[in-house]
Scaffold this active site. Sequence first.
Site, PDB file in Angstrom:
ATOM      1  N   ASP A  20      12.489  22.146  26.580  1.00 13.80           N
ATOM      2  CA  ASP A  20      12.228  21.668  27.948  1.00 13.80           C
ATOM      3  C   ASP A  20      12.522  20.179  28.048  1.00 13.80           C
ATOM      4  OD1 ASP A  20      11.335  24.215  28.785  1.00 13.80           O
ATOM      5  OD2 ASP A  20       9.368  23.828  27.896  1.00 13.80           O
ATOM      6  N   ASP A  77       5.791  20.969  15.836  1.00 12.68           N
ATOM      7  CA  ASP A  77       5.690  22.070  16.812  1.00 12.68           C
ATOM      8  C   ASP A  77       6.879  21.935  17.768  1.00 12.68           C
ATOM      9  OD1 ASP A  77       5.052  23.912  18.759  1.00 12.68           O
ATOM     10  OD2 ASP A  77       3.215  22.911  19.427  1.00 12.68           O
ATOM     11  N   GLY A 129       8.734  25.559  33.602  1.00 11.63           N
ATOM     12  CA  GLY A 129       8.957  24.761  34.811  1.00 11.63           C
ATOM     13  C   GLY A 129       8.106  23.505  34.821  1.00 11.63           C
TER      14      GLY A 129
HETATM   15  O1  RIB Z   1       9.223  26.271  26.634  1.00 12.31           O
HETATM   16  C1  RIB Z   1       7.902  26.329  26.182  1.00 12.31           C
HETATM   17  C2  RIB Z   1       7.063  27.061  27.179  1.00 12.31           C
HETATM   18  O2  RIB Z   1       7.446  28.412  27.228  1.00 12.31           O
HETATM   19  C3  RIB Z   1       5.584  27.106  26.861  1.00 12.31           C
HETATM   20  O3  RIB Z   1       4.898  25.986  27.342  1.00 12.31           O
HETATM   21  C4  RIB Z   1       5.139  28.439  27.446  1.00 12.31           C
HETATM   22  O4  RIB Z   1       4.245  28.311  28.481  1.00 12.31           O
HETATM   23  C5  RIB Z   1       6.422  29.140  27.853  1.00 12.31           C
HETATM   24  O5  RIB Z   1       6.657  29.051  29.209  1.00 12.31           O
END
Ligand code: RIB
Length: 301
Positions: free
Chosen positions: A250, A244, A42
């Site tokens: 996200d 990485d 989030g």
């Molecule tokens: O999508 C990556 C995230 O997944 C990481 O930052 C970790 O905290 C998990 O929520």
Amino acid sequence: MTSRIVVVGSANLDIVVPVPHHPARGETVLGEDHVQVPGGKGANQAVASARLGGEVAFVGCVGGDSAGEVLRASLIDSGVDVTSLLTATDTPSGIALITVGPDGDNAIVVSPGANAALTSADVASVDSIRTAGVLQLQLEIPMDTTIAAAEAATGLVLLDPAPAPADGLPQRLLDAVDLLVPNETELALLVGRPVDPDSIDDIGSAAASLGVERVVVTLGSKGAVVIANNVVTRVDSPNIDAIDTTGAGDAFRSALAVGLAAGTDLVSAAQVAARVGAATALRFGAQPSLPTTAEVDELLR
Ligand code: RIB
């Protein structure tokens, strides 16, 4: 006109260890020194959307510990409105234990901590969820809370179904979602059958069976597939040597949210999102790696 983005979801302190390979069951692996960075799907998505130019508010819950202060500060530093970021005083913040392999691939275990304290009643009292142009959701907070946020929204609801529940998504949530963005593994879990990641037809039929108006399936280095109005479109990703991949998904979802909030069509937004996701994978750590629009071009040059 660009509309406001609200993210309802998790914030975790990521404890990251680079490893030569991910441990198998019962195996101990010696890694490099660990690094602690702000993360959580989030909070990552809120930070990513803000860095990409969105006007963003985050609704979540951190613990009353030093990790909570780090997580709050990272959101504020990126220009995210944290008016509705709660603190559960006697609860530890969420943490994520992450191993990152030599190819930039990761394995993640999340301990939800304060994220589990965000309730349906908490989100019901946040009017910005109702009025948001785009609402971004994931599944690292209680399911009832996610459903309450989705049902309160009047704008576009974008769900990242991660981590995907093994028994699929509740129908109430599916009914309230306008755009579902699973990765290939999550899509297979949600439809309850294997999906061939090399077959655009198989991805398209699996996505269509979910009954959500629009679906974008992310395929990592292979790009993404957009399914909308019965049309299936493949979107390529730039070729990169990943450092990485944590946070790349996200960033992809946030680029979609920012594009849609600005009135861009879904396929064009997905083409930008593929570049944003690839650029993110060229730096280490979740929130430290999330790029601005200008940095995307610099990183991929
Ligand atoms: O999508 C990556 C995230 O997944 C990481 O930052 C970790 O905290 C998990 O929520």
